[in-house]
Design an enzyme around this catalytic site. Structure first.
Site, PDB file in Angstrom:
ATOM      1  N   ASP A 140      42.419  44.434  46.081  1.00 27.42           N
ATOM      2  CA  ASP A 140      41.503  44.223  47.211  1.00 27.42           C
ATOM      3  C   ASP A 140      40.879  42.832  47.238  1.00 27.42           C
ATOM      4  O   ASP A 140      39.770  42.655  47.760  1.00 27.42           O
ATOM      5  CB  ASP A 140      40.395  45.285  47.208  1.00 27.42           C
ATOM      6  CG  ASP A 140      40.922  46.673  47.497  1.00 27.42           C
ATOM      7  OD1 ASP A 140      42.079  46.783  47.964  1.00 27.42           O
ATOM      8  OD2 ASP A 140      40.210  47.659  47.236  1.00 27.42           O
ATOM      9  N   HIS A 198      56.812  38.169  31.475  1.00 33.61           N
ATOM     10  CA  HIS A 198      56.147  38.888  30.392  1.00 33.61           C
ATOM     11  C   HIS A 198      54.678  39.147  30.703  1.00 33.61           C
ATOM     12  O   HIS A 198      53.923  39.641  29.860  1.00 33.61           O
ATOM     13  CB  HIS A 198      56.275  38.064  29.100  1.00 33.61           C
ATOM     14  CG  HIS A 198      55.848  38.757  27.865  1.00 33.61           C
ATOM     15  ND1 HIS A 198      54.708  38.410  27.158  1.00 33.61           N
ATOM     16  CD2 HIS A 198      56.404  39.788  27.184  1.00 33.61           C
ATOM     17  CE1 HIS A 198      54.587  39.187  26.100  1.00 33.61           C
ATOM     18  NE2 HIS A 198      55.594  40.030  26.085  1.00 33.61           N
ATOM     19  N   ASP A 207      34.834  27.320  18.581  1.00 33.06           N
ATOM     20  CA  ASP A 207      33.410  26.979  18.564  1.00 33.06           C
ATOM     21  C   ASP A 207      32.573  27.907  19.435  1.00 33.06           C
ATOM     22  O   ASP A 207      31.477  27.515  19.885  1.00 33.06           O
ATOM     23  CB  ASP A 207      33.201  25.522  19.002  1.00 33.06           C
ATOM     24  CG  ASP A 207      33.762  24.532  17.999  1.00 33.06           C
ATOM     25  OD1 ASP A 207      33.948  24.925  16.834  1.00 33.06           O
ATOM     26  OD2 ASP A 207      34.023  23.374  18.382  1.00 33.06           O
ATOM     27  N   LYS A 220      46.493  38.624  21.681  1.00 31.41           N
ATOM     28  CA  LYS A 220      46.665  37.168  21.626  1.00 31.41           C
ATOM     29  C   LYS A 220      45.331  36.533  22.014  1.00 31.41           C
ATOM     30  O   LYS A 220      44.947  36.544  23.192  1.00 31.41           O
ATOM     31  CB  LYS A 220      47.758  36.679  22.586  1.00 31.41           C
ATOM     32  CG  LYS A 220      49.157  37.222  22.265  1.00 31.41           C
ATOM     33  CD  LYS A 220      49.466  38.470  23.033  1.00 31.41           C
ATOM     34  CE  LYS A 220      50.896  38.946  22.754  1.00 31.41           C
ATOM     35  NZ  LYS A 220      51.163  40.261  23.366  1.00 31.41           N
ATOM     36  N   LYS A 258      51.083  40.606  32.146  1.00 31.21           N
ATOM     37  CA  LYS A 258      50.460  41.926  32.298  1.00 31.21           C
ATOM     38  C   LYS A 258      49.209  41.723  33.151  1.00 31.21           C
ATOM     39  O   LYS A 258      48.103  41.546  32.634  1.00 31.21           O
ATOM     40  CB  LYS A 258      50.085  42.524  30.949  1.00 31.21           C
ATOM     41  CG  LYS A 258      51.240  42.598  29.921  1.00 31.21           C
ATOM     42  CD  LYS A 258      51.246  41.416  29.013  1.00 31.21           C
ATOM     43  CE  LYS A 258      52.139  41.562  27.794  1.00 31.21           C
ATOM     44  NZ  LYS A 258      53.498  41.942  28.009  1.00 31.21           N
TER      45      LYS A 258
END
Length: 387
Positions: free
Chosen positions: A312, A305, A140, A135, A307
């Site tokens: 640390d 959904h 530009d 995705k 990811k």
């Protein structure tokens, strides 16, 4: 399993869930903005498209033929009509149920439909079976968007996902990811006469922002290695949010080893995802993780959904790759890796908000689960390498 999945969705209404407002931090000569609510993200993506002057690169896995999908299609078509160079890529398999009428575009737009079957006369060439799960939006060559959000009305308000808006020198790498995919596939799926997209060499490096791309056609899968290396370096904190968690044993072992050396390891997954098979198979790893000291949280009231991971207070990744075989060693994916304490702080704030809307799974609760659940996990275990 499909019947069970359909039954549990019957009459289900979208729930309310807490979100974290967009937050922008500086990295060198650029910025990074975090999004956790589709409406905020889509507003900024559409504003970028409507303000485009030269070129738009748009790539998505799912593109729904609903109100949001139509808004994006109209904005892209309007940009092309006023002279902006518009290139679009979408995955054919992911949009099989989308009306063919919606997937007709004006000739001013250059569109690549990655086909359902891409192997051609090479059915045994495993390099040609990956889906385009990425995705990406670049406008530009100045602003780029990447993350877990597909395009559709449900994702605008009903799903909890994470996306980034990036400006500065790092946008060049996002542009390159799109250009490389387009040029790799343009002759077969766009037209032999279609000229390649050209890309000038970047004049500036941004060492704190790196993009990792899985390219099955070239047998390149760096995202899994990125995760393992980062997990093995964790010294005090590892917080992960994943929609579908079906890792290989090496990945599980890395998380267990981190927890056993005193790292605060937390995993946040959906209480009920949109794929019941993924839910049942992922639970097969819970015993190992809980025994090693990993804390597991199950997000309620919405499909999470995202990811994402942060380590640390310094290392962050956000992208499209799930922790499963299809994403890590099968599909075209892209994750951005950032060495940026300010971005890590923003992701930790997001994780804390999500954790407050989650149910923690205890070892006692897990051991007391129903016998049929244990049986299902056992039966579906052999499917792990396939998903």
């Amino acid at each position: 399993m499909s019947l069970v999945d359909s039954y549990r969705r019957r009459g289900k209404k979208p729930g309310r869930f807490p979100v974290t407002a967009p937050r922008t931090v500086s990295i060198g000569d650029g910025t990074v903005t975090t999004y956790t609510f589709g409406r905020d993200l889509y507003a900024d993506m559409l504003a970028a498209i409507e303000g485009a002057q030269m070129r738009i690169l748009f790539e998505t896995y799912i593109w729904k033929a609903d109100e949001i999908g139509e808004r994006f299609k109209r904005a892209l078509a309007d940009a092309a009509a006023r002279g902006v160079e518009v290139h679009c890529i979408y995955d054919g398999f992911a949009n099989l149920v989308v009306s063919p009428r919606f997937l007709r575009f004006p000739p001013t737009m250059k569109v690549l439909r990655y086909p359902v079957y891409a192997a051609g006369w090479r059915p045994f060439d495993l390099r040609r079976y990956g889906r385009d799960h990425r995705k990406i939006l670049v406008v530009d060559d100045e602003v780029g968007f990447v993350g877990g959000y597909n395009i559709g009305s449900a994702y605008e308000t009903e799903w909890r996902d994470t996306h980034l808006r990036i400006t500065g020198p790092a946008v060049w790498d996002l542009t390159r990811a799109f250009v490389d995919f387009w040029n790799l596939n343009r002759r077969r799926f766009v037209g032999a006469d279609r000229r390649p997209l050209l890309l000038e060499t970047s004049s500036t490096w941004e060492p704190r922002v790196r993009f990792h791309r899985n390219v099955p056609r070239l047998w390149m899968f760096p995202i899994r290695s990125m995760y393992l290396e980062a997990i093995n370096r964790a010294s005090h904190k590892l917080w992960m949010t994943h929609a579908y968690f079906i890792p290989d044993q090496d990945f599980v072992d890395a998380m267990k080893a981190a927890a056993r050396r005193g790292v605060d390891v937390r995993l946040l997954v959906p209480l009920k995802s949109n794929h019941i098979v993924a839910d049942w198979i992922s639970r097969g790893y819970f015993s190992q993780l809980l025994d090693a000291g990993v804390r597991i949280f199950r997000y309620k009231d919405a499909m999470v959904h995202a990811k994402t991971s942060t380590i640390d207070g310094t290392w962050v990744t956000v992208g499209t790759a799930n922790i499963d075989r299809l994403s890590l060693t099968g599909n075209y994916e892209i994750n951005v890796e950032l060495i940026a304490p300010d971005v890590a702080a923003a992701l930790e704030e997001i994780f804390a908000t999500d954790q407050a809307n989650s149910l923690e799974l205890t070892s006692g609760e897990w051991e007391a689960r129903d016998l049929h659940r244990k049986f299902t996990e056992f039966v579906l275990g052999p499917l792990r390498p396939l998903l």
